[in-house]
Design a protein around this motif. Structure first.
Motif, PDB file in Angstrom:
ATOM      1  N   TYR A 294      13.651  34.979 -31.280  1.00  0.00           N
ATOM      2  CA  TYR A 294      12.648  34.082 -31.853  1.00  0.00           C
ATOM      3  C   TYR A 294      13.322  33.188 -32.886  1.00  0.00           C
ATOM      4  N   GLY A 295      12.730  32.041 -33.108  1.00  0.00           N
ATOM      5  CA  GLY A 295      13.250  31.119 -34.110  1.00  0.00           C
ATOM      6  C   GLY A 295      13.801  29.850 -33.479  1.00  0.00           C
ATOM      7  N   LYS A 296      14.140  28.911 -34.338  1.00  0.00           N
ATOM      8  CA  LYS A 296      14.685  27.635 -33.886  1.00  0.00           C
ATOM      9  C   LYS A 296      16.173  27.770 -33.593  1.00  0.00           C
ATOM     10  N   SER A 297      16.698  26.784 -32.871  1.00  0.00           N
ATOM     11  CA  SER A 297      18.108  26.782 -32.496  1.00  0.00           C
ATOM     12  C   SER A 297      18.990  26.877 -33.734  1.00  0.00           C
ATOM     13  N   GLY A 298      19.941  27.804 -33.679  1.00  0.00           N
ATOM     14  CA  GLY A 298      20.855  28.008 -34.806  1.00  0.00           C
ATOM     15  C   GLY A 298      20.341  28.996 -35.819  1.00  0.00           C
ATOM     16  N   GLN A 299      19.040  29.323 -35.746  1.00  0.00           N
ATOM     17  CA  GLN A 299      18.451  30.277 -36.696  1.00  0.00           C
ATOM     18  C   GLN A 299      17.622  31.331 -35.960  1.00  0.00           C
ATOM     19  N   THR A 300      18.082  31.711 -34.785  1.00  0.00           N
ATOM     20  CA  THR A 300      17.332  32.673 -33.979  1.00  0.00           C
ATOM     21  C   THR A 300      17.612  34.108 -34.415  1.00  0.00           C
ATOM     22  N   LYS A 301      16.650  34.958 -34.146  1.00  0.00           N
ATOM     23  CA  LYS A 301      16.789  36.380 -34.440  1.00  0.00           C
ATOM     24  C   LYS A 301      16.472  37.160 -33.167  1.00  0.00           C
ATOM     25  N   ASP A 302      17.395  38.025 -32.765  1.00  0.00           N
ATOM     26  CA  ASP A 302      17.190  38.838 -31.571  1.00  0.00           C
ATOM     27  C   ASP A 302      16.290  40.028 -31.898  1.00  0.00           C
TER      28      ASP A 302
END
Length: 319
Positions: free
Chosen positions: A17-25
């Motif tokens: 989840y999250g925006k590109s470059g700041q995603t969290k698995d």
């Protein structure tokens, strides 16, 4: 085990989840293998990724990446649906689920709610009596669901999931919020399904004791990563039995036992021994008694599943 004997298989299943470059698995490269005909306990603390994984298995959440195979048929490939809509629905018709809180119409009776599910699933209404019997709700079927207890609502949700005789059943925290009697009843219901109705069940829980009493196979997920997957029996091999002994003088007892070449260690108020035979136990007690050291308490000790989880994850978790 043959690949075809797995009802659920995933390869590097991932959800970020999250925006590109700041995603969290939330789910990170999980490889599930659920054997046919078993109860697979999906274990982990709250927020570990259990519900997200199960929703991806049902097509309720789109994976970021990875592959899913359900009942031997590719369901998701490279994060995308691998089937056309007709084939996808064919697979889902063989799958029952109870995810989070069951949905219901409170102003309708239990039977009326199940009639609606039958219409949605295109299942004959004659199955209603059978599933009500399975979940032991024949006497409550004409009562409005709004007046049901939490345990009755959970059982109605399970009855809904059983309509259509699914081959695979996914249950997300089915005992959550139930009182001890309700937990026991739900546990017995779930345990009866594989043998009596030839189902494979995947049940998630953050309660280690529940999985211990219900499952044949276990997958442990923590922070989105699958850290253990094998039979419950194999999980318990992480817990080696020990003998714990408390005496009137542990320090002196430790010296006496070491002099007699009996391996033991001190832990707080107890002397600890590796699993010993009855003859070895009798020998160490005899050695202490001969030296006038009183034996106050002797017990067999085995790690709880909580202790095993702690050793696998390396830290305490909120359960």
């Amino acid at each position: 085990m043959n690949k075809n004997s797995f009802v659920i298989q995933t390869t590097n299943l991932t959800k970020a989840y999250g925006k590109s470059g700041q995603t969290k698995d939330v789910v990170n490269k999980v490889n599930l293998a659920v054997p046919q005909g078993c109860i697979y306990g999906f274990l982990g603390p709250n927020g570990a990724g259990k519900s997200t994984t199960m929703k991806m298995l049902l097509g309720l959440i789109k994976p970021t990446g990875g592959e899913i195979s359900i009942l031997g048929t590719p369901f998701v490939s490279q994060g995308k649906t691998a089937l056309n809509e007709k084939s996808r629905l064919t697979i889902l018709k063989q799958t029952g689920s109870l995810i989070e809180s069951p949905s219901y119409y409170g102003h309708l009776t239990g039977r009326e709610n199940l009639e609606i599910i039958c219409t949605l699933k295109n299942v004959p209404t004659k199955e209603i009596s059978q599933v009500l019997s399975i979940v032991r709700m024949e006497n409550q079927q004409d009562k409005k669901v709004g007046h049901y207890s939490l345990g009755m609502k959970q059982r109605l949700g399970l009855a809904s999931a059983l309509l259509g005789h699914p081959k695979l059943l996914l249950l997300d925290e089915p005992t959550n919020g139930l009182d001890p009697a309700g937990i026991q009843e739900m546990r017995e219901l779930i345990r009866s399904l594989p043998e009596n109705y030839h189902m494979t069940i995947m049940v998630s829980s953050h309660l280690l004791s529940e999985i211990d009493q219900m499952a044949d196979y276990v997958g442990i997920i923590n922070k989105g990563q699958l850290i253990f997957q094998d039979s419950l029996l194999r999980l318990h091999t992480h817990s080696k039995k020990q003998l714990r002994l408390r005496t009137g003088n542990n320090n002196r007892a430790l010296c006496v036992l070491n002099e007699n070449k009996i391996n033991c260690t001190m832990d707080k108020d107890f002397l600890l021994f590796p699993e010993t035979s009855d003859d070895e136990t009798a020998r160490l007690i005899s050695a202490l008694v001969q030296e006038g050291i009183s034996v106050l308490r002797i017990e067999e000790y085995q790690k709880s599943l909580e202790d095993i989880f702690l050793s696998l994850t390396g830290k305490q978790v909120s359960l």
